[in-house]
Write an enzyme that holds these catalytic residues in place. Structure first.
Site, PDB file in Angstrom:
ATOM      1  N   ASP A 122     -57.167 -14.204  -5.361  1.00  0.00           N
ATOM      2  CA  ASP A 122     -57.144 -15.653  -5.159  1.00  0.00           C
ATOM      3  C   ASP A 122     -56.462 -16.320  -6.345  1.00  0.00           C
ATOM      4  OD1 ASP A 122     -58.533 -15.587  -2.716  1.00  0.00           O
ATOM      5  OD2 ASP A 122     -60.472 -15.641  -3.711  1.00  0.00           O
ATOM      6  N   ASP A 140     -56.023 -17.332   3.063  1.00  0.00           N
ATOM      7  CA  ASP A 140     -57.120 -18.252   3.374  1.00  0.00           C
ATOM      8  C   ASP A 140     -56.577 -19.561   3.949  1.00  0.00           C
ATOM      9  OD1 ASP A 140     -58.918 -16.404   2.253  1.00  0.00           O
ATOM     10  OD2 ASP A 140     -58.815 -17.363   0.283  1.00  0.00           O
TER      11      ASP A 140
END
Length: 163
Positions: A122, A140
């Protein structure tokens, strides 16, 4: 082959594009950012490399390792479900096909990380002062946009309450 082009599977190039963008973005993040050290971009946005062993918002992050098998299996099941759904849709149902392919590409992108590393990479870090939203990635983002498109389509559908 003719059947393929008349179904939602004709839109799989979008899922492939999501996976390619996701792989490149994560590669760039790993090679240009320092783990947990924010790189300020705007007053409310940093690029911050993080490794997420859990699900959304780091749910299950501290579990003993079973979560990777569970979340990877879930991604595989969802991906197969989406492929089946795309097979049943007409290629003309653009909105639904694009939405499903965004979700599929995002699921594959994050599953790829879980298989290779045991965690998801991330790096998008939005914040207001000291409050930080969960750090997330391009996969995401694709999943969220695709899910929002599906929800929007469902809410606008005139026959949604007739079943």
């Amino acid at each position: 082959m003719r059947k393929y082009f008349s179904t939602g599977l004709n839109w799989l190039w979008i899922a492939l594009l999501v996976v390619l963008i996701d792989r490149y973005a994560k590669y760039w993040a790993v090679h240009n950012l320092t783990l947990t050290e924010p790189l300020p971009i705007f007053s409310v946005f940093n690029l911050t490399l993080a490794y997420n062993k859990g699900a959304a918002f780091s749910f299950l992050h501290n579990a003993s390792g079973w979560q990777n098998l569970f979340l990877g299996s879930l991604a595989a099941i969802v991906s197969l479900f989406i492929l089946g759904w795309l097979w049943t849709l007409s290629a003309r149902e653009r909105w639904t096909n694009i939405a499903l392919c965004l979700v599929l590409g995002g699921a594959i992108g994050n599953a790829w990380d879980r298989i290779l590393y045991g965690y998801v990479i991330d790096f998008f870090d939005f914040h207001l002062g000291d409050w930080h939203f969960a750090i997330f990635n391009t996969a995401d983002s694709a999943i969220c946009v695709g899910a929002a498109m599906l929800l929007w389509h469902w809410l606008r559908s005139p026959d949604r309450g007739s079943h």
